[in-house]
Every structure is written in structure tokens, then in C-alpha cells.
Write a protein that holds these residues in place. Structure first.
Motif, PDB file in Angstrom:
ATOM      1  N   ARG A 192       0.689  -1.208   0.035  1.00 18.40           N
ATOM      2  CA  ARG A 192      -0.154   0.194  -0.093  1.00 18.40           C
ATOM      3  C   ARG A 192       0.675   1.154  -0.042  1.00 18.40           C
ATOM      4  NH1 ARG A 192      -2.564  -3.205  -1.627  1.00 18.40           N
ATOM      5  NH2 ARG A 192      -4.604  -3.879  -0.938  1.00 18.40           N
ATOM      6  N   SER A 193       2.126   1.218   0.451  1.00 22.21           N
ATOM      7  CA  SER A 193       3.005   2.012   0.169  1.00 22.21           C
ATOM      8  C   SER A 193       4.543   1.721   0.282  1.00 22.21           C
ATOM      9  CB  SER A 193       2.979   3.089   1.470  1.00 22.21           C
ATOM     10  OG  SER A 193       3.640   4.234   1.548  1.00 22.21           O
ATOM     11  N   ALA A 204       8.418  -1.449   2.424  1.00 25.92           N
ATOM     12  CA  ALA A 204       7.107  -1.285   1.744  1.00 25.92           C
ATOM     13  C   ALA A 204       6.036  -1.804   2.939  1.00 25.92           C
ATOM     14  CB  ALA A 204       7.045  -2.531   0.802  1.00 25.92           C
ATOM     15  N   LEU A 205       5.145  -1.145   3.117  1.00 24.71           N
ATOM     16  CA  LEU A 205       4.025  -1.265   4.076  1.00 24.71           C
ATOM     17  C   LEU A 205       2.964  -2.341   3.054  1.00 24.71           C
ATOM     18  CD1 LEU A 205       2.304  -1.027   6.547  1.00 24.71           C
ATOM     19  CD2 LEU A 205       1.366   1.210   5.558  1.00 24.71           C
ATOM     20  N   ARG A 240       1.468   4.845   4.957  1.00 21.38           N
ATOM     21  CA  ARG A 240       2.550   5.536   4.395  1.00 21.38           C
ATOM     22  C   ARG A 240       3.768   5.188   5.021  1.00 21.38           C
ATOM     23  NH1 ARG A 240       4.184  10.556   1.541  1.00 21.38           N
ATOM     24  NH2 ARG A 240       6.221  10.124   1.454  1.00 21.38           N
ATOM     25  N   ILE A 241       4.871   4.794   4.269  1.00 22.26           N
ATOM     26  CA  ILE A 241       6.323   4.776   4.963  1.00 22.26           C
ATOM     27  C   ILE A 241       7.059   5.993   4.557  1.00 22.26           C
ATOM     28  CG2 ILE A 241       8.463   3.274   4.221  1.00 22.26           C
ATOM     29  CD1 ILE A 241       6.550   1.669   5.993  1.00 22.26           C
ATOM     30  N   TYR A 249       9.944   5.359   9.365  1.00 17.84           N
ATOM     31  CA  TYR A 249       8.497   5.548  10.156  1.00 17.84           C
ATOM     32  C   TYR A 249       7.375   5.037   9.271  1.00 17.84           C
ATOM     33  CZ  TYR A 249      10.333   8.890  13.383  1.00 17.84           C
ATOM     34  OH  TYR A 249      11.010   9.278  14.607  1.00 17.84           O
ATOM     35  N   ALA A 250       6.530   4.334  10.047  1.00 15.49           N
ATOM     36  CA  ALA A 250       5.213   3.701   9.398  1.00 15.49           C
ATOM     37  C   ALA A 250       4.147   4.136  10.052  1.00 15.49           C
ATOM     38  CB  ALA A 250       5.271   1.998   9.553  1.00 15.49           C
ATOM     39  N   LEU A 251       3.506   4.974   9.210  1.00 11.60           N
ATOM     40  CA  LEU A 251       2.094   5.811   9.577  1.00 11.60           C
ATOM     41  C   LEU A 251       1.186   4.932   9.074  1.00 11.60           C
ATOM     42  CD1 LEU A 251       0.956   8.493  10.840  1.00 11.60           C
ATOM     43  CD2 LEU A 251       1.266   9.595   8.521  1.00 11.60           C
ATOM     44  N   LEU A 252       0.073   4.407  10.179  1.00 13.38           N
ATOM     45  CA  LEU A 252      -0.787   3.644   9.758  1.00 13.38           C
ATOM     46  C   LEU A 252      -2.302   4.402  10.062  1.00 13.38           C
ATOM     47  CD1 LEU A 252       0.284   0.311  11.484  1.00 13.38           C
ATOM     48  CD2 LEU A 252       0.877   1.129   9.248  1.00 13.38           C
TER      49      LEU A 252
END
Length: 395
Positions: A192-193, A204-205, A240-241, A249-252
């Protein structure tokens, strides 16, 4: 006339005004009198600076929203650009003066300048939905469309004048010729990112319905991927990664409702080797924060929706947050790779977007009820100074 020439002329005009003011004291003016005369000349200000009057007049005469910024990018504390629907402005003296760089058909969605001359953008032609990749070689004064067809890129990231990445939700592409041709980089299924710090190293997320989420990483350009972070429940809807150097950073994102979004922010300071859950913000409209594990904070900046992030050096990170219902915008930051996080004081606004160039220096575009403004900070987002504002009909 391009914006660099206009800026040079503006500086000459200001210098002339100072000299005239000093000479008014006579040939034998004291140093203190000369300094007072120089200080009396206004060097900086806010407002539209006379830019884009025709566009503003057209907006004021209709029911359209006022001119607003859709993206900004600063290369240093002094030099940068901000763009929106049919326009781009810039400054090279820290916002004391702004110049009109571009006015025309392009509605800018994202701008990306690896240097002060060459740049790329994702933009659409007015009143159309298709997005095109366009490029400039003169700082943004003129733009040329790359290719004859629309692009599916949602984001671009050029590392220099030739090499860059193009991202869509589930695909990553790479160019070595300034965007004329692209090669596909293999990413895991259900990505997804993605974010690549170089052609070989990337993250990759992955969000698989019913199976939770994973952060994967590669060190061989996508040939193979390994697991970095995983949760088998409370999977997010998207994310978003962000990556730079050792920082990841992983923003979920969770659900959204009633102008609220639930989200979690995870940080790694060792290239994804280990992670800390920094923020886990639940919301009445968006439900529980996605993910698992104890979090440092139960609320993000402005206790609202997350905006974009900026990573600086090996340990600094900034995240903008905004609460439309609360009418406030703020920045959260860490100087320790996410191991300690501080949410900073808010300023009025509905939405925000940041561009930091150092540990202390940064810029923010803020949309208000009837304004779109640019602010600068010299203390890492603790305080903000208004530098430019587009005002609507009610101001």
C-alpha cells in the motif's frame, strides 16, 4: 522576466531605499542615526505582496474558495517554493519577499525540486482529472509535459537531475533519465506504500485483508524482501512509509469520520531492525488506532488527523497534524529517532503541510476558513511566523 531577476531587482530597490533614508540624515550622520534609518525601511511583511492579483480578483468575484497552496518545498531556510491551482510562488530570502514564478494552466498536486533549477511536478490541466508528469529546467517558470499520456503516479521523489522514483499505491518505478523512461521495481503483494532511499534499499507497507499488516524491507532492489514489522490484528485501512538514512517511520491510518482519523505511528532508528510505537490515537469518528503494542502517546499533534512527515538527518522527524473541528494545526517532533516525541503548540487552521530543511528551520502551509498562508519556524516548530497569506472575500 523570471523570478530570480525580479528578486535581484527587489533587493536593489530595497538597498536604494536604505541609502536614500541614510543620506537624508546628511553626510555626517552618526552610526546610530544611520542604523535607525535603515531599520525604518520595512524589509519583511505578510500579505499577497501584489502577486496574482488577476487570479485573486476572479476568485473574489465568484463563490470559489480563495487561492490555496497544494504543495510546498524548501531547499533551505531561505529558498523554496509553494504552488497551487494555476500558480507557483517562491522566495530566496526567507520569505521577506516572494516572487511569482509561474501562472498558467497547471494545477500542481506535488512539486519536487532536487536543486534550485531542475524540478518535476504532478499536475493536472484546469477542469480535468488526469494527472501528468511535467518538468522544468528554469526553476519553474515554464513546464513541459513528459510523455503524451497521463500518469498513475501518486507521488514522485527525484534524488538528482536524472534519478528518481515514482510511486502509486501498489507499484514503484525508477528512472535514470529524468522521467522519460521508467522501470518497474518489484514490491510485495498487497503493498500500500513504498519508500526507497536508494535503488537498492527500500521499504514497503503491506496490508492484506484479514491478515494484518507488515513492513517489509529490501537491500537488493526488490529482488527479495524480508519482514521488519508485523501485526496480525487491528489492520489499518491504508498507510505511508517514510525513510531517510537509518530512520524509518510507518504511519498507519485507521477509520475516518466526523472530521477525525484514528492512526498509529511506528518508528525505527536502525533501518527497520526494531520498532517503537510512538503514537496510537483513537477517535470517536474513526474507531481504535490500528496496530498493536504500547504507545508513548495516545494523541498526535493537534489531536487530529496526521498530515505529511519530514525526516532530517539520522534522528530528527517532524509530523504535522490538524483538527478541522478544533480549527488548529500543530507539529510533533522527535530528535531521538522516535524514542522521545513531543507534540508542540498549535496555531489556528484547518489543514497543514510541512517542509523542514534542518533541525530548527522549516515551513508550513496552512489552510484557514478563508485563507491559505505560509509560516516559517526557526525553533523546530515550537513557534511560527506568518510570511505570506492569500485572503478570501471575507477578509
Amino acid at each position: 522576466m523570471n523570478w530570480n531577476k525580479m528578486l535581484h531587482q527587489g533587493k536593489l530597490t530595497l538597498l536604494s531605499a536604505v541609502l536614500v533614508a541614510v543620506s537624508a540624515w546628511g553626510m555626517h550622520a552618526s552610526p546610530s542615526q544611520a542604523a535607525s534609518a535603515a531599520t525604518a525601511v520595512p524589509a519583511c511583511g505578510t500579505g499577497d505582496h501584489g502577486l496574482l492579483k488577476e487570479l485573486q480578483a476572479r476568485h473574489a468575484a465568484s463563490e470559489e474558495t480563495p487561492l490555496s497552496f497544494s504543495d510546498l518545498q524548501f531547499l533551505s531556510a531561505d529558498t523554496g517554493r509553494a504552488a497551487g491551482s494555476g500558480f507557483m510562488i517562491g522566495t530566496s530570502d526567507g520569505g521577506c519577499h516572494f516572487q511569482e514564478i509561474y501562472q498558467g494552466q497547471w494545477n500542481f498536486r506535488q512539486i519536487d525540486f532536487p536543486n534550485n533549477v531542475q524540478g518535476w511536478a504532478l499536475a493536472s490541466v484546469k477542469d480535468t482529472a488526469a494527472t501528468y508528469l511535467i518538468a522544468t529546467t528554469n526553476g519553474g517558470s515554464t513546464w513541459t509535459r513528459i510523455g503524451n499520456t497521463a500518469t498513475d503516479f501518486e507521488r514522485i521523489d527525484f534524488k538528482d537531475s536524472k534519478r528518481g522514483f515514482g510511486y502509486s499505491q501498489n507499484a514503484t518505478s525508477y528512472t535514470i533519465d529524468g522521467g522519460r523512461t521508467w522501470s518497474l521495481i518489484r514490491t510485495p503483494a498487497n503493498t500500500r506504500s513504498a519508500e526507497f532511499t536508494s535503488r537498492d534499499k527500500g521499504y514497503a507497507l503491506v496490508i492484506a485483508p484479514g491478515a494484518g499488516y507488515r513492513v517489509m524491507k529490501t537491500s537488493n532492489g526488490g529482488s527479495t524482501w524480508s519482514l521488519s514489522l508485523q501485526s496480525a490484528f487491528a489492520y489499518p485501512e491504508s498507510g505511508r512509509i517514510y525513510a531517510s538514512g537509518d530512520q524509518v517511520y510507518a504511519l498507519l491510518y485507521g477509520g475516518t469520520g466526523m472530521s477525525q482519523t484514528s492512526y498509529s505511528l511506528y518508528a525505527s532508528s536502525n533501518k527497520g531492525g526494531s520498532w517503537k510505537r510512538v503514537i496510537a490515537q483513537d477517535s470517536a469518528g474513526g474507531g481504535p488506532a490500528p496496530g498493536s503494542g504500547a504507545a508513548q502517546l495516545r494523541s498526535g499533534p493537534a489531536s487530529g488527523k496526521p498530515g505529511n512527515m519530514q525526516l532530517i538527518g539520522s534522528s530528527a522527524a517532524f509530523l504535522v497534524g490538524f483538527s478541522p473541528a478544533g480549527e488548529k494545526v500543530a507539529v510533533g517532533r522527535s530528535y531521538k529517532g522516535g524514542k522521545a516525541w513531543t507534540n508542540l503548540p498549535a496555531i489556528p487552521g484547518y489543514e497543514g503541510m510541512i517542509s523542514f530543511t534542518g533541525l530548527k528551520e522549516g515551513w508550513m502551509a496552512v489552510r484557514g476558513q478563508n485563507t491559505s498562508s505560509l509560516y516559517s519556524t526557526g525553533d523546530g516548530g515550537s513557534t511560527w511566523k506568518l510570511k505570506f497569506v492569500f485572503k478570501g472575500t471575507e477578509q
